[in-house]
Design an enzyme around this catalytic site. Structure first.
Site, PDB file in Angstrom:
ATOM      1  N   ASP A 142       5.387   4.580   3.989  1.00 39.67           N
ATOM      2  CA  ASP A 142       6.666   5.289   4.039  1.00 39.67           C
ATOM      3  C   ASP A 142       6.856   5.902   2.660  1.00 39.67           C
ATOM      4  O   ASP A 142       7.067   5.183   1.686  1.00 39.67           O
ATOM      5  CB  ASP A 142       7.792   4.307   4.355  1.00 39.67           C
ATOM      6  CG  ASP A 142       9.166   4.975   4.359  1.00 39.67           C
ATOM      7  OD1 ASP A 142       9.245   6.193   4.056  1.00 39.67           O
ATOM      8  OD2 ASP A 142      10.160   4.283   4.659  1.00 39.67           O
ATOM      9  N   PHE A 192      15.418  19.531   8.943  1.00 34.41           N
ATOM     10  CA  PHE A 192      16.518  19.537   9.902  1.00 34.41           C
ATOM     11  C   PHE A 192      16.366  20.752  10.813  1.00 34.41           C
ATOM     12  O   PHE A 192      15.881  21.791  10.383  1.00 34.41           O
ATOM     13  CB  PHE A 192      17.869  19.603   9.174  1.00 34.41           C
ATOM     14  CG  PHE A 192      18.293  18.289   8.563  1.00 34.41           C
ATOM     15  CD1 PHE A 192      19.154  17.434   9.241  1.00 34.41           C
ATOM     16  CD2 PHE A 192      17.833  17.917   7.308  1.00 34.41           C
ATOM     17  CE1 PHE A 192      19.538  16.222   8.684  1.00 34.41           C
ATOM     18  CE2 PHE A 192      18.214  16.707   6.744  1.00 34.41           C
ATOM     19  CZ  PHE A 192      19.074  15.852   7.428  1.00 34.41           C
ATOM     20  N   VAL A 213      17.506  24.060  12.870  1.00 34.84           N
ATOM     21  CA  VAL A 213      18.343  25.181  12.426  1.00 34.84           C
ATOM     22  C   VAL A 213      19.819  24.965  12.789  1.00 34.84           C
ATOM     23  O   VAL A 213      20.712  25.255  11.993  1.00 34.84           O
ATOM     24  CB  VAL A 213      17.841  26.509  13.051  1.00 34.84           C
ATOM     25  CG1 VAL A 213      18.758  27.658  12.671  1.00 34.84           C
ATOM     26  CG2 VAL A 213      16.420  26.795  12.571  1.00 34.84           C
ATOM     27  N   SER A 225       4.726  25.227   2.208  1.00 38.86           N
ATOM     28  CA  SER A 225       5.073  26.143   3.293  1.00 38.86           C
ATOM     29  C   SER A 225       5.298  27.532   2.730  1.00 38.86           C
ATOM     30  O   SER A 225       5.716  27.683   1.581  1.00 38.86           O
ATOM     31  CB  SER A 225       6.362  25.654   3.969  1.00 38.86           C
ATOM     32  OG  SER A 225       6.880  26.650   4.822  1.00 38.86           O
ATOM     33  N   ALA A 250      17.653  24.076   2.338  1.00 43.52           N
ATOM     34  CA  ALA A 250      17.226  22.827   1.699  1.00 43.52           C
ATOM     35  C   ALA A 250      15.717  22.636   1.852  1.00 43.52           C
ATOM     36  O   ALA A 250      15.024  22.231   0.915  1.00 43.52           O
ATOM     37  CB  ALA A 250      17.973  21.641   2.310  1.00 43.52           C
ATOM     38  N   TYR A 251      15.216  22.963   3.035  1.00 45.46           N
ATOM     39  CA  TYR A 251      13.769  22.830   3.280  1.00 45.46           C
ATOM     40  C   TYR A 251      12.996  23.753   2.335  1.00 45.46           C
ATOM     41  O   TYR A 251      12.008  23.355   1.709  1.00 45.46           O
ATOM     42  CB  TYR A 251      13.456  23.175   4.738  1.00 45.46           C
ATOM     43  CG  TYR A 251      11.998  23.000   5.107  1.00 45.46           C
ATOM     44  CD1 TYR A 251      11.462  21.732   5.307  1.00 45.46           C
ATOM     45  CD2 TYR A 251      11.157  24.102   5.256  1.00 45.46           C
ATOM     46  CE1 TYR A 251      10.123  21.567   5.648  1.00 45.46           C
ATOM     47  CE2 TYR A 251       9.813  23.951   5.597  1.00 45.46           C
ATOM     48  CZ  TYR A 251       9.314  22.672   5.793  1.00 45.46           C
ATOM     49  OH  TYR A 251       7.995  22.511   6.115  1.00 45.46           O
ATOM     50  N   GLY A 252      13.480  25.000   2.208  1.00 45.05           N
ATOM     51  CA  GLY A 252      12.806  25.962   1.328  1.00 45.05           C
ATOM     52  C   GLY A 252      12.773  25.497  -0.113  1.00 45.05           C
ATOM     53  O   GLY A 252      11.735  25.577  -0.786  1.00 45.05           O
ATOM     54  N   VAL A 311       3.409  26.249  13.041  1.00 44.70           N
ATOM     55  CA  VAL A 311       2.627  25.396  13.940  1.00 44.70           C
ATOM     56  C   VAL A 311       3.524  24.726  14.973  1.00 44.70           C
ATOM     57  O   VAL A 311       4.620  24.253  14.649  1.00 44.70           O
ATOM     58  CB  VAL A 311       1.885  24.317  13.109  1.00 44.70           C
ATOM     59  CG1 VAL A 311       1.070  23.401  14.020  1.00 44.70           C
ATOM     60  CG2 VAL A 311       0.969  24.987  12.085  1.00 44.70           C
ATOM     61  N   THR A 360       4.918  22.047  16.494  1.00 44.15           N
ATOM     62  CA  THR A 360       5.123  20.616  16.252  1.00 44.15           C
ATOM     63  C   THR A 360       6.567  20.290  16.611  1.00 44.15           C
ATOM     64  O   THR A 360       7.371  21.171  16.879  1.00 44.15           O
ATOM     65  CB  THR A 360       4.909  20.267  14.768  1.00 44.15           C
ATOM     66  OG1 THR A 360       5.863  21.017  13.982  1.00 44.15           O
ATOM     67  CG2 THR A 360       3.501  20.593  14.301  1.00 44.15           C
TER      68      THR A 360
END
Length: 276
Positions: A62, A94, A96, A139, A192-194, A230, A232
């Site tokens: 983890d 998260f 969208v 990414s 946040a992901y970016g 991809v 997923t």
């Protein structure tokens, strides 16, 4: 056992991670460890690959839990005397339309994608053997998010002299700015992901520079990559690539031949170095 080569893929009980393990089981000349937070899911993924005639091994990991990372570190040190291939694939996103407050999304996403990945690197990079290969799965969103940053932030993130401490301060500031609802005013993009993946890409550039300074003769190559869009759980069913296609670039970087001295410290997509 120390003459047996070993590869570890984080977050690999499903999606791109599982596809990377599958490909490494076919191509890597040593032991391949599938890891996941949940031992049950990890063992089920191992059983799935065994039915395909492959022989992955399992270890719990983890990346949000330092004790879990250190348990893996100690296991690798004791059993193999180090590590040959590390693929940092574990990550979260998260959806969208998720209604979780943005500040919470920022904190949770960066905790895993940036700080968790960094902790894995802190503990496992010292174990890398000569000619080792490290792949940090980032990414293309890191590039678009970088473009959404203020000029001042872009300059910092593109700097060839930024330190890990400075990067950590910036990632921490992003989370704090979201809590105060001033992140856009402070020059951050609204993803946040970016931002978490900007962190992964820049961290990779810093780590590669440190390897050059501290372990030049060991020929370790470390890169960030984008697997592409991809299909997923994370990206959804409309994405253009299958997980096995998404695994191609990470696996290419993980298996760079010992004669290779590049790419190193690069951001790679579709097996091609991209400008940062």
């Amino acid at each position: 056992m120390s003459n047996v080569q070993v590869a570890v893929v984080t977050g690999s009980n499903k999606g791109i991670g599982l596809a990377i393990v599958r490909a490494l089981c076919k191509q890597f000349p040593g032991d391949v460890y599938l890891t996941s937070r949940d031992p049950g899911r990890g063992q089920a993924a191992v059983a799935q690959l065994q039915q395909e005639g492959l022989q992955p091994l399992f270890h719990q990991l983890d990346i949000d839990d330092l004790q879990s990372i250190r348990a893996l570190r100690d296991f690798l040190k004791e059993k193999y005397g180090g590590l040959n291939v590390l693929v940092n694939n574990a990550g979260i996103a998260f959806k969208v339309h998720d209604t979780t407050p943005f500040a919470t999304q920022a904190e949770v996403t960066l905790k895993t994608n940036f700080f968790g990945t960094r902790n894995v690197c802190t503990e496992l990079l010292p174990l890398m053997k000569p000619y080792g290969r490290v792949v940090n799965v980032s990414s293309m969103v890191s590039s678009s998010a970088l473009g959404g940053c203020s000029q001042e932030l872009q300059q910092k993130f593109r700097s060839d002299t930024i330190t890990e401490d400075e990067l950590v301060q910036l990632m921490t500031k992003f989370v704090e700015d979201t809590k105060k609802s001033v992140h856009q005013k402070e020059g951050w993009p609204n993803t946040a992901y970016g931002v978490s993946k900007i962190g992964v890409t820049v961290l990779s550039r810093i780590q590669a520079r440190l390897l050059n300074e501290q372990r030049k003769g060991d020929h370790i190559l470390l890169n960030a990559c984008c697997p592409g869009w991809v299909r997923t759980d994370m990206a959804g069913p409309k994405a253009t690539k299958s997980p096995d296609e998404g695994a191609e670039t990470p696996v290419y970087l993980a298996l760079l031949p010992s004669s290779a001295d590049a790419p190193h410290g690069q951001f790679v997509s579709n097996k091609t170095v991209r400008p940062w």
